[in-house]
Motif scaffolding. Structure first.
Motif, mmCIF file in Angstrom:
data_model
loop_
_atom_site.group_PDB
_atom_site.id
_atom_site.type_symbol
_atom_site.label_atom_id
_atom_site.label_comp_id
_atom_site.label_asym_id
_atom_site.label_seq_id
_atom_site.Cartn_x
_atom_site.Cartn_y
_atom_site.Cartn_z
ATOM 1 N N VAL A 146 0.854 -1.175 0.000
ATOM 2 C CA VAL A 146 0.000 0.000 0.000
ATOM 3 C C VAL A 146 0.895 1.232 0.000
ATOM 4 C CG1 VAL A 146 -1.727 1.303 1.240
ATOM 5 C CG2 VAL A 146 -1.833 -1.165 1.221
ATOM 6 N N PHE A 182 1.354 4.951 0.486
ATOM 7 C CA PHE A 182 0.693 6.126 1.040
ATOM 8 C C PHE A 182 1.248 7.399 0.426
ATOM 9 C CE2 PHE A 182 -2.103 4.482 4.232
ATOM 10 C CZ PHE A 182 -2.900 5.566 4.532
ATOM 11 N N ILE A 204 4.216 -1.725 6.183
ATOM 12 C CA ILE A 204 4.031 -0.319 6.526
ATOM 13 C C ILE A 204 5.259 0.515 6.183
ATOM 14 C CG2 ILE A 204 2.286 -0.482 8.326
ATOM 15 C CD1 ILE A 204 4.541 -0.599 10.317
ATOM 16 N N LEU A 236 -15.442 3.542 3.881
ATOM 17 C CA LEU A 236 -14.175 2.814 3.845
ATOM 18 C C LEU A 236 -14.154 1.720 4.916
ATOM 19 C CD1 LEU A 236 -11.336 2.547 2.713
ATOM 20 C CD2 LEU A 236 -10.568 4.302 4.282
ATOM 21 N N LEU A 237 -14.620 2.104 6.104
ATOM 22 C CA LEU A 237 -14.659 1.154 7.217
ATOM 23 C C LEU A 237 -15.550 -0.044 6.880
ATOM 24 C CD1 LEU A 237 -13.217 1.518 9.865
ATOM 25 C CD2 LEU A 237 -15.340 2.285 10.887
ATOM 26 N N ILE A 265 -13.920 -2.318 4.286
ATOM 27 C CA ILE A 265 -12.829 -3.141 4.813
ATOM 28 C C ILE A 265 -13.388 -4.293 5.641
ATOM 29 C CG2 ILE A 265 -10.870 -3.173 6.395
ATOM 30 C CD1 ILE A 265 -10.215 -0.362 5.519
ATOM 31 N N ILE A 269 -14.481 -0.556 17.957
ATOM 32 C CA ILE A 269 -14.091 -0.889 16.599
ATOM 33 C C ILE A 269 -12.763 -1.627 16.527
ATOM 34 C CG2 ILE A 269 -13.516 0.062 14.344
ATOM 35 C CD1 ILE A 269 -15.405 2.435 15.211
ATOM 36 N N MET A 282 -10.385 -5.803 15.010
ATOM 37 C CA MET A 282 -9.539 -5.744 13.821
ATOM 38 C C MET A 282 -8.132 -6.284 14.043
ATOM 39 S SD MET A 282 -11.720 -4.258 11.944
ATOM 40 C CE MET A 282 -13.221 -3.328 12.140
ATOM 41 N N LYS A 326 -6.214 -8.530 11.686
ATOM 42 C CA LYS A 326 -5.916 -8.130 10.313
ATOM 43 C C LYS A 326 -4.468 -7.679 10.168
ATOM 44 C CE LYS A 326 -10.621 -6.597 9.342
ATOM 45 N NZ LYS A 326 -11.122 -7.722 8.567
ATOM 46 N N GLU A 344 -1.177 -5.412 9.362
ATOM 47 C CA GLU A 344 -0.803 -4.076 9.843
ATOM 48 C C GLU A 344 -1.280 -2.969 8.909
ATOM 49 O OE1 GLU A 344 3.339 -3.374 10.683
ATOM 50 O OE2 GLU A 344 3.405 -5.007 12.109
ATOM 51 N N VAL A 350 -3.747 -3.042 6.807
ATOM 52 C CA VAL A 350 -5.205 -2.913 6.817
ATOM 53 C C VAL A 350 -5.648 -2.122 8.056
ATOM 54 C CG1 VAL A 350 -7.375 -4.158 6.838
ATOM 55 C CG2 VAL A 350 -5.459 -5.041 5.537
ATOM 56 N N LEU A 360 -3.889 0.079 9.523
ATOM 57 C CA LEU A 360 -3.540 1.468 9.201
ATOM 58 C C LEU A 360 -4.676 2.140 8.433
ATOM 59 C CD1 LEU A 360 -1.423 3.806 8.826
ATOM 60 C CD2 LEU A 360 -0.645 2.611 6.823
ATOM 61 N N ILE A 403 -7.801 1.258 8.466
ATOM 62 C CA ILE A 403 -8.965 1.400 9.339
ATOM 63 C C ILE A 403 -8.823 2.648 10.215
ATOM 64 C CG2 ILE A 403 -10.142 0.379 11.314
ATOM 65 C CD1 ILE A 403 -9.479 -2.362 9.984
#
Lengths: 288, 298
Positions: free
Chosen positions: A26, A28, A81, A262-263, A266, B90, B94, B97, B99, B101, B103, B105
């Motif tokens: 991903v 960013f 990350i 988005l939440l 996912i 929330i 999670m 899941k 890391e 993902v 992030l 969230i």
């Protein structure tokens, strides 16, 4: 009209992100290439008087591709990350530079002349249509190219890298090279998208490199899913629709609706909206 | 010479501020392996809560000297109310899941919280300059600095040393380090890992809110506060090494000094230089300066 053209531009960026996401990466900081593309397009218009839309897109693609090729040597070593955070840092570097550069209009950015098409300047009422048509053609072409690429061995390495990188290496393939190639492709797509967005909006500013812009692209990509090359464009269109309707309904809560969707995506549709399409297809196949 | 001194003073103050802002981020990552984008929201929440509470306090005519305690209380209040809601409501579903993902969230939650703040406090700026002006100023090297800035330094020292003591010197800290090391085994040993996650998240968010609350008097509190701080905190934490306390301190000092030097000598590169340092550190030490070797998982 504007919505569809912007969907083409954003969809191209999301298409690149989808390539990376298939490899479990991903970024960013895709706004880096989006913004580079936009400034390259704007720059050749401002300093050399070139306003042909295809040349602008080419300039965007080449600039973004060049930088991605160089930075790719560094970034291809990173996963998870750390990939995301490093690309974030790179895009913020560009933001920091643009904000302070007087020649490029600093925080205000600058305006872009209406585009021409192969030297022809369409009348004011036709500019939007010609931009839309060129955007659609280019987006379609690139989407097809990516579709082809995904079928090649190099393209199919993506999910393999995501699943297990060491096995990819044992298989004899270079994960780092595959990631590098994907990274450059993604950047080129983002560069074209940026150039398109620049001519469509008619104005560019450093905000295009800010991390929230990258966030929007990630939003589109997650929303759409990684199932097909069509998905990012559908996602971008949907994003545009959510964005404008939410903004019209209540200007102070549009981010909230974006965040919530988005939440929900996912949590309930980790494969994105495209997985619904696939499910429907499978059901149809079963019935017939 | 004078300029060098003021670079130093500004650097120290800015580093202290950065450290307080970034400390919670590194704590939450260290314990829960969450890159917490909502950290920026808590910073903004702290600033807004401080602005309205202190505003009310001063308007009611209570002694302005106590407004510093009100800033503190505002930060505690807002984080103790909001953070558990987010963690219990929330985030705790999670943890399984990826890391990245998680992030995403927290990014989604960040977007939501941004608008919640706008709904509660509106979009107009708040000013509470009184605590800032109250303490007067001190002079170093011919330049006057507001004394209020020293509070930021004290706050950074107290929170940094306090957290270190908490982790190294207390029973809770030892248990927490066990959780960091291996959540599953800790759970098997009878440690209530979920509760530690809840406490850590609340505590980390509280640090962000504190930073926000104590920044509120020095700026105008407007929407978008959290957007700026979150990338800065990322830079600080990533330079030092995600999850490391001394790393966050070092990162804060590096970024603070570099920025202060560039503001004095070459203001055009102010923003650029911070992220440039971050990129350079990541290029040579991918996991930051204070990072340990990690096994490669097959």
């Amino acid at each position: 009209m504007f919505l569809v053209t912007m969907a083409c531009a954003n969809g191209l960026v999301a298409l690149g992100l989808m390539l990376l996401l298939r490899a479990g990466l991903v970024s960013f900081g895709q706004a880096l290439y989006f913004c580079l593309g936009a400034y390259a397009a704007g720059g050749i218009g401002r300093f050399f008087g070139v306003s042909d839309i295809f040349l602008q897109m080419l300039a965007g693609a080449l600039t973004a591709g060049f930088f991605a090729f160089v930075l790719g040597f560094l970034l291809a070593r990173y996963r998870g990350i750390f990939f995301g955070l490093l690309s974030l840092a790179l895009s913020m570097i560009l933001y920091g530079l643009l904000v302070k550069s007087q020649a490029l209009g600093s925080t205000d950015g600058f305006n872009i002349q209406p585009s021409t098409l192969f030297g022809i300047r369409p009348g004011p009422e036709w500019v939007r249509y010609s931009v839309l048509a060129s955007a659609a053609i280019v987006a379609l072409g690139l989407a097809l190219a990516v579709h082809r690429y995904l079928r090649t061995p190099l393209g199919q390495l993506g999910p393999a890298i995501k699943d297990n990188e060491i096995r990819v290496e044992y298989m004899g393939a270079s994960a780092r090279r595959a990631v590098h190639v994907k990274y450059v492709i993604a950047a080129v797509l983002a560069g074209v998208g940026g150039a398109l967005a620049a001519t469509t909006v008619g104005h560019i500013d450093p905000q295009m490199a800010f991390w929230t812009t990258s966030g929007e692209f990630i939003f589109i990509t997650i929303l759409a899913g990684i199932g097909s090359v069509v998905a990012p464009f559908a996602g971008a269109l949907l994003y545009g629709i959510i964005h404008t309707t939410a903004y019209d309904l209540s200007p102070n809560t549009w981010q909230m609706s974006l965040g919530l969707s988005l939440l929900l995506i996912i949590v309930f549709l980790p494969e994105g909206l495209w997985s619904l399409v696939r499910k429907m297809r499978m059901q149809n196949a079963r019935h017939s | 010479m004078n300029q060098l001194i003021s670079v130093g003073v500004d650097g120290v103050i800015y580093s202290a501020w950065l450290f307080t802002a970034a400390l919670g981020l590194t704590l939450v990552y260290g314990v829960m392996k969450i890159v917490n984008v909502t950290h920026g929201s808590f910073y903004a929440l702290g600033a807004y809560a401080a602005a309205s509470l202190t505003g009310a306090w001063l308007a009611a005519g209570y002694p302005p000297m106590l407004s510093y305690l009100v800033l503190l209380a505002a930060a505690l209040l807002v984080s103790v109310v909001v953070a558990p809601v987010i963690e219990r409501g929330i985030l705790r579903f999670m943890y399984a899941k990826d890391e990245v993902v998680i992030l995403l969230i927290t990014y989604a939650l960040f977007l939501v919280l941004e608008d919640v703040i706008k709904l509660v406090w509106g979009v107009n700026p708040y000013y509470i300059a009184q605590p800032y002006a109250l303490l007067g100023s001190f002079t170093v090297g011919g330049l006057a600095h507001p004394t209020y800035n020293l509070i930021l330094v004290v706050l950074a020292l107290v929170s940094g040393l306090g957290l270190t003591w908490l982790l190294r010197g207390t029973r809770v800290g030892k248990l927490l380090r066990a959780v960091i090391h291996d959540p599953e085994v800790s759970r098997a040993m009878g440690i209530n890992v979920n509760r530690y996650y809840l406490v850590t998240f609340t505590f980390g968010s509280m640090l962000a809110a504190l930073a926000g609350a104590f920044t509120a008097p020095t700026v105008s509190v407007v929407p978008g506060l959290g957007v700026e701080i979150i990338v800065l905190s990322f830079a600080v934490v990533v330079i030092g090494g995600l999850g490391s306390l001394p790393g966050a301190a070092l990162g804060a000092v590096i970024v603070g000094m570099v920025r202060s030097a560039s503001v004095h000598y070459w203001p055009e590169v102010e923003l650029f230089v911070i992220y440039f340092v971050m990129a350079m550190v990541l290029a040579f030490r991918p996991r930051g300066l204070f990072s340990l070797a990690e096994p490669r998982k097959i």
